[in-house]
Design a protein around this motif. Structure first.
Motif, short mmCIF file in Angstrom:
data_model
loop_
_atom_site.label_atom_id
_atom_site.label_comp_id
_atom_site.label_asym_id
_atom_site.label_seq_id
_atom_site.Cartn_x
_atom_site.Cartn_y
_atom_site.Cartn_z
N GLY A 5 3.72 3.81 6.62
CA GLY A 5 4.24 2.49 6.78
C GLY A 5 5.47 2.29 7.65
N LEU A 57 0.39 -3.52 6.57
CA LEU A 57 1.63 -2.98 6.20
C LEU A 57 1.46 -1.49 6.96
N ALA A 58 0.63 -0.58 6.74
CA ALA A 58 0.56 0.72 7.36
C ALA A 58 -0.47 0.74 8.11
#
Ligand SMILES: Cc1ncc(COP(=O)(O)O)c(C=O)c1O
Length: 449
Positions: free
Chosen positions: A314, A271-272
């Motif tokens: 993110g 996600l990040a």
């Protein structure tokens, strides 16, 4: 400044990392490593991406964190919009967490909260699968099945039913590989009935098992059958996509491949992209409606929920992944990566004889090693083949992700290859070649090549 000789092992047996760029990292001795797994499948954009770094710096100059329960912020709203777009119309509600375990913990709590708010407080039991990993907090640990990591905490863990893994390479109960999906879905239904549907909160599973199985995609049709079973009994379906999600498998949600929408989903690592700790729990509108009506929303908040700097990182990662078509790239080039691993490992007969299975989806590939291809007998665990491969890989300048015990908790050697989505074709070739050489050297150590 620490001075060490090139390749020297420092820091309690581990090389000390100094820097990274793209698919490469460098230790303090100057030795370079190709990142073939992003640690545990984390670094989807590689290291030190200038745009991500700039987004983080920019946010830090503005404000590090807008406490979630006092303020909203641009990064939080942008990331919510980006994730919502990729997750699809039914999964627009989300809470951002500090990592995968917290995302799973929130998923479990949202399931319990939903049933309580919905007038079914007896629905408190979880069903999970053996050979799965869901995280280190007590709830996530309880639904996991890695006995070494659970042993000290057994007395305080939740009571959870663990059913068979949906593994076509090692079918449960000796069933035909073609029948694994139906057999496993039937086993889930039997367990729900045994417990009494009114006592079951949710079934949690990894759509593509990561660490605990060595990348095991469920057979086609499995997720649909599970969806039907859950719906028949009012049991929520939780997809733990912490490792396999966020594009890793060539679709943003791993379950997209199966045409299935879960009720709740956890996502984290990609996600990040490893730039900051970040995870998320997404949940269906119909769950949100109930939580909002009774409690105003989910009660899973922490001080750093939706941390602004983390959301900025993110959002930058997800913006780039979307802009550069990287999930599509992973989808397109994943099969070739798998094939080149098969070819490279098959180039030396003695090595090929020890490769039981090469499997996966997208840039998420697992290689399972066996002592005997015909019987699928694993290696003696005291040989620790997977750890030997990791050490050889580090010597060969490659990072891969080894794991033991996929067969029965003790036996089994798997290694995960999970390169950055934007790795160059040359880097991918190098990863494959270095991996094959490392495997050959590790097998030579135990007299098998
Ligand atoms: C499928 C899955 N769920 C949950 C977790 C826990 O995530 P974290 O280590 O970020 O807490 C992991 C970590 O490996 C994972 O692979």
């Amino acid at each position: 400044m620490t001075t060490v000789k090139p390749g020297e092992v420092v820091g309690g047996g581990l090389p000390k990392l100094a820097s990274g760029r793209g698919s490469w990292v460098v230790d303090v001795s100057g030795k370079e490593y190709l990142d073939g797994s992003g640690g545990p499948a984390v670094f989807c954009l590689g290291h030190s991406h200038p745009e991500v770094n700039e987004a983080i710096r920019h946010q830090l100059d503005l404000v590090a964190h807008a406490y979630r329960y006092n303020f909203t912020s641009d990064p939080l709203e942008e990331l919510t919009e980006l994730v919502g777009r990729r997750a699809g119309p039914d999964l627009q509600q989300m809470v951002f967490t500090c990592g995968g375990s917290e995302a799973v913990e929130s998923a479990l709590k949202i399931a319990l909260h939903f049933h309580w708010a919905n007038g079914e407080p007896t629905r408190s039991r979880f069903i999970a699968r053996r050979r799965s990993w869901h995280g280190n907090t007590l709830g996530a640990l309880s639904v996991s099945d890695l006995s070494d990591r659970q042993a000290p905490y057994r007395g305080s863990m939740l009571t959870v039913s663990h059913i068979s893994p949906a593994n076509a390479f090692r079918p449960p109960n000796g069933v035909d590989p073609a029948d694994v999906a139906t057999w496993c879905a039937a086993e889930l239904e039997s367990e729900i009935i045994r417990l009494g549907p009114a006592n079951v909160a949710a079934f949690i599973f990894e759509p593509v098992v990561g660490a605990a199985g060595g990348v095991v995609p469920a057979p086609d049709g499995y997720a649909r059958l599970v969806r039907e079973v859950c719906d028949r009994h009012g049991v929520l379906m939780i997809a733990d996509e912490v490792m396999c999600g966020a594009g890793r498998c060539g679709t943003w949600r791993a379950l997209e491949h199966d045409g299935v929408v879960p009720d709740i989903m956890s996502v984290a690592k990609g996600l990040a992209g490893g730039y900051v700790p970040l995870g998320a729990t997404l949940y269906h509108r119909r769950i949100a409606d109930v939580l909002e009506a009774i409690s105003g929303g989910p009660m899973t908040g922490h001080t750093f929920t939706g941390h602004t700097l983390a959301c900025a990182a993110g959002a930058a990662v997800q913006r780039i992944v979307e802009r550069d078509g990287l999930v599509e790239r992973v989808h397109r080039d994943g099969p070739a990566l798998q094939q080149s691993l098969r070819d490279a490992l098959g180039a030396v007969d003695a090595v090929e004889q020890c490769v039981g299975d090469v499997r996966g989806r997208g840039f998420f590939v697992g290689i399972e090693f066996v002592a005997d291809r015909a019987t699928k007998e694993p290696f003696d665990p005291s040989l620790a083949l997977h750890l030997r491969i990791r050490r050889q890989a580090l010597d060969h300048g490659l990072i891969c992700y080894p794991m033991g015990g996929n067969v029965d908790g003790k036996r089994g050697d798997t290694v995960i290859i999970a390169p950055p989505f934007n790795a160059s074709a040359e880097d991918l070739d190098q990863i494959v070649q270095r991996f094959a050489n490392s495997v050959q050297s590790a097998l030579a150590e135990i007299g098998r090549s």
